[in-house]
Design a protein around this motif. Structure first.
Motif, PDB file in Angstrom:
ATOM      1  N   LEU A 228    -105.299 -63.184 -57.142  1.00  0.00           N
ATOM      2  CA  LEU A 228    -104.839 -61.819 -56.899  1.00  0.00           C
ATOM      3  C   LEU A 228    -105.001 -60.950 -58.148  1.00  0.00           C
ATOM      4  O   LEU A 228    -105.354 -59.768 -58.048  1.00  0.00           O
ATOM      5  CB  LEU A 228    -103.385 -61.843 -56.441  1.00  0.00           C
ATOM      6  CG  LEU A 228    -103.153 -62.434 -55.044  1.00  0.00           C
ATOM      7  CD1 LEU A 228    -101.663 -62.543 -54.750  1.00  0.00           C
ATOM      8  CD2 LEU A 228    -103.857 -61.597 -53.972  1.00  0.00           C
ATOM      9  N   LEU A 231    -108.828 -60.130 -58.549  1.00  0.00           N
ATOM     10  CA  LEU A 231    -109.284 -59.129 -57.595  1.00  0.00           C
ATOM     11  C   LEU A 231    -108.556 -57.803 -57.808  1.00  0.00           C
ATOM     12  O   LEU A 231    -109.100 -56.730 -57.483  1.00  0.00           O
ATOM     13  CB  LEU A 231    -109.074 -59.632 -56.168  1.00  0.00           C
ATOM     14  CG  LEU A 231    -109.897 -60.868 -55.783  1.00  0.00           C
ATOM     15  CD1 LEU A 231    -109.623 -61.264 -54.348  1.00  0.00           C
ATOM     16  CD2 LEU A 231    -111.390 -60.628 -55.989  1.00  0.00           C
ATOM     17  N   GLY A 232    -107.359 -57.859 -58.373  1.00  0.00           N
ATOM     18  CA  GLY A 232    -106.608 -56.635 -58.637  1.00  0.00           C
ATOM     19  C   GLY A 232    -107.176 -55.802 -59.763  1.00  0.00           C
ATOM     20  O   GLY A 232    -106.771 -54.647 -59.948  1.00  0.00           O
ATOM     21  N   LEU A 274    -103.737 -59.803 -47.821  1.00  0.00           N
ATOM     22  CA  LEU A 274    -103.734 -59.493 -49.257  1.00  0.00           C
ATOM     23  C   LEU A 274    -105.137 -59.343 -49.851  1.00  0.00           C
ATOM     24  O   LEU A 274    -105.287 -58.745 -50.915  1.00  0.00           O
ATOM     25  CB  LEU A 274    -102.958 -60.572 -50.012  1.00  0.00           C
ATOM     26  CG  LEU A 274    -101.477 -60.680 -49.645  1.00  0.00           C
ATOM     27  CD1 LEU A 274    -100.836 -61.868 -50.354  1.00  0.00           C
ATOM     28  CD2 LEU A 274    -100.745 -59.394 -49.982  1.00  0.00           C
ATOM     29  N   VAL A 275    -106.154 -59.914 -49.194  1.00  0.00           N
ATOM     30  CA  VAL A 275    -107.530 -59.786 -49.687  1.00  0.00           C
ATOM     31  C   VAL A 275    -108.453 -59.506 -48.500  1.00  0.00           C
ATOM     32  O   VAL A 275    -108.103 -59.736 -47.336  1.00  0.00           O
ATOM     33  CB  VAL A 275    -108.001 -61.068 -50.432  1.00  0.00           C
ATOM     34  CG1 VAL A 275    -107.086 -61.379 -51.609  1.00  0.00           C
ATOM     35  CG2 VAL A 275    -108.093 -62.261 -49.487  1.00  0.00           C
ATOM     36  N   THR A 283    -112.439 -58.867 -52.264  1.00  0.00           N
ATOM     37  CA  THR A 283    -111.776 -57.776 -52.966  1.00  0.00           C
ATOM     38  C   THR A 283    -110.316 -57.727 -52.556  1.00  0.00           C
ATOM     39  O   THR A 283    -109.909 -58.288 -51.529  1.00  0.00           O
ATOM     40  CB  THR A 283    -112.467 -56.430 -52.624  1.00  0.00           C
ATOM     41  OG1 THR A 283    -111.925 -55.410 -53.452  1.00  0.00           O
ATOM     42  CG2 THR A 283    -112.269 -56.061 -51.172  1.00  0.00           C
ATOM     43  N   SER A 284    -109.513 -57.099 -53.370  1.00  0.00           N
ATOM     44  CA  SER A 284    -108.097 -56.947 -53.066  1.00  0.00           C
ATOM     45  C   SER A 284    -107.910 -55.985 -51.901  1.00  0.00           C
ATOM     46  O   SER A 284    -108.628 -54.980 -51.781  1.00  0.00           O
ATOM     47  CB  SER A 284    -107.347 -56.421 -54.296  1.00  0.00           C
ATOM     48  OG  SER A 284    -106.001 -56.123 -53.973  1.00  0.00           O
ATOM     49  N   ALA A 286    -104.979 -54.592 -51.504  1.00  0.00           N
ATOM     50  CA  ALA A 286    -103.842 -53.756 -51.916  1.00  0.00           C
ATOM     51  C   ALA A 286    -104.271 -52.315 -52.136  1.00  0.00           C
ATOM     52  O   ALA A 286    -105.392 -52.044 -52.538  1.00  0.00           O
ATOM     53  CB  ALA A 286    -103.235 -54.326 -53.190  1.00  0.00           C
TER      54      ALA A 286
END
Length: 286
Positions: A228, A231-232, A274-275, A283-284, A286
Motif C-alpha cells: 500500500l 502504490l500510495g 484498496l488497489v 495502482t492505489s 485511494a
C-alpha cells in the motif's frame, strides 16, 4: 540437518516419530517430514515424494504394525505421491485433503500438484481417524492451498500443521489455488486454539506456536502495508517491480514464489477495494 538425517525415524514424543525424506530444496528446506503417529497401530501423515528410499524407510519404521490411515494435508508433489505405494504396501486407506488441480502450477516446480492424488475418503472439518491411544482430527486450514488440512492430536495437544505453518519459513500463497484472505483467516483460527506444539511438514517442531502464528500474522500485515505504501507513492508498479523492492537480498531462485505471494496480497487488497489492476501494473485505489 546432521542431527536428523534422512531415512531414520526420530522420536519426537511417545506417540509421534518423524522420518525426513531426501528431497531438500530452496522450497522444502531439508526435505519433507513424514510423521508417524501411534504405537501398536499407526497413522502416517504426508508420506512425501514417491522416492523408493523414503518408502523403504517408512516401511522399516512401520515395522509390520497395522496402519489405520495415510493422512494427507494437501496434494503438492512433495507431500502426497508416496501415499499410493504406501497404501499398496500396507493396505491402509488414503484420507484427508480433497483432490483438486489447477492448470497454472505457479512459481515452484517441486510443489506442483500431484495430479494422480485420489483419496479413498475426504475428511471434512472435525472428521478424523482413531487408533490405540490416539485420535487425529481434521482442521480445515486453507490458504497455502484451497484444500489444506491440519491434523490435531488431542491426547498430547499437538498439531500437524503441514505447510500452513512451517518451522523454517512462511508459507507461499500462490493464486489461483492459494488465497491470502483464506490464509490469514486460517492463521486467526489457529490463534483461537491452545495447541502445545506444531509438527510442520518442513522445519523443526514449533514449541511456542501461538507466538509464531502471531508473528506470521504480523509479517503478512507488514507485507500488505509495504504494498500500500509503494502504490500510495503515486506510481503504477508491476508485480516484479514491487517484489524487487520488498524482498531485497532474497535468493533469486525464490523470487518467482515471492511474486506469487505479492499477487495473492494484491488480489486480497483488490477485493477490499484498496488497489486496482491496470494492465500489467497495479495502482492505489485511494
Amino acid at each position: 540437518m546432521a542431527e536428523h538425517p534422512t531415512g531414520i525415524p526420530i522420536l519426537l514424543e511417545p506417540l509421534v516419530s518423524r522420518v525426513l525424506a531426501p528431497n531438500p530444496s530452496p522450497f522444502t528446506y531439508t526435505g519433507t517430514q513424514t510423521h508417524i503417529v501411534g504405537d501398536r497401530d499407526l497413522a502416517v501423515i504426508d508420506p512425501g515424494p514417491d522416492d523408493p528410499a523414503h518408502l523403504d524407510a517408512l516401511l522399516s519404521a512401520i515395522d509390520g504394525r497395522p496402519v489405520r490411515a495415510i493422512l494427507i494435508t494437501h496434494h503438492h508433489r512433495d507431500h502426497s505421491p508416496a501415499s499410493r505405494p504406501l497404501a499398496k504396501a500396507t493396505g491402509a486407506p488414503i484420507m484427508g485433503a480433497a483432490p483438486f488441480a489447477v492448470d497454472y502450477e505457479g512459481g515452484r516446480s517441486d510443489a506442483a500438484f500431484d495430479r494422480d492424488y485420489a483419496p479413498d475418503h475426504v475428511l471434512a472439518e472435525g472428521e478424523g481417524v482413531a487408533g490405540d491411544g490416539w485420535t487425529l482430527t481434521a482442521l480445515a486450514t486453507p490458504g497455502h492451498t484451497s484444500n489444506h488440512l491440519a491434523f490435531a492430536l488431542p491426547e498430547t495437544r499437538a498439531l500437524f500443521s503441514g505447510d500452513h505453518v512451517m518451522g523454517w519459513s512462511t508459507s507461499i500463497v500462490s493464486p489461483p489455488d492459494g488465497d491470502m484472505a483464506d490464509y490469514m483467516a486460517s492463521l486467526e483460527k489457529l490463534m483461537e486454539r491452545d495447541d502445545r506444539v506444531y509438527y510442520p511438514g518442513h522445519g523443526e517442531a514449533v514449541d511456542n506456536p501461538q507466538r509464531l502464528v502471531r508473528g506470521m500474522l504480523g509479517h503478512r500485515k507488514q507485507r500488505e502495508g509495504q504494498i500500500l505504501r509503494l502504490l500510495g507513492q503515486g506510481d503504477d508498479l508491476t508485480i516484479a517491480a514491487m517484489t524487487a523492492r520488498m524482498y531485497v537480498g532474497l535468493n533469486p531462485k525464490l523470487l518467482p514464489a515471492a511474486e506469487r505471494s505479492v499477487l495473492a496480497h494484491l488480489y486480497d487488497l483488490r477485493t477490499r477495494g484498496l488497489v486496482r489492476e491496470e494492465g500489467a501494473s497495479w495502482t492505489s485505489a485511494a
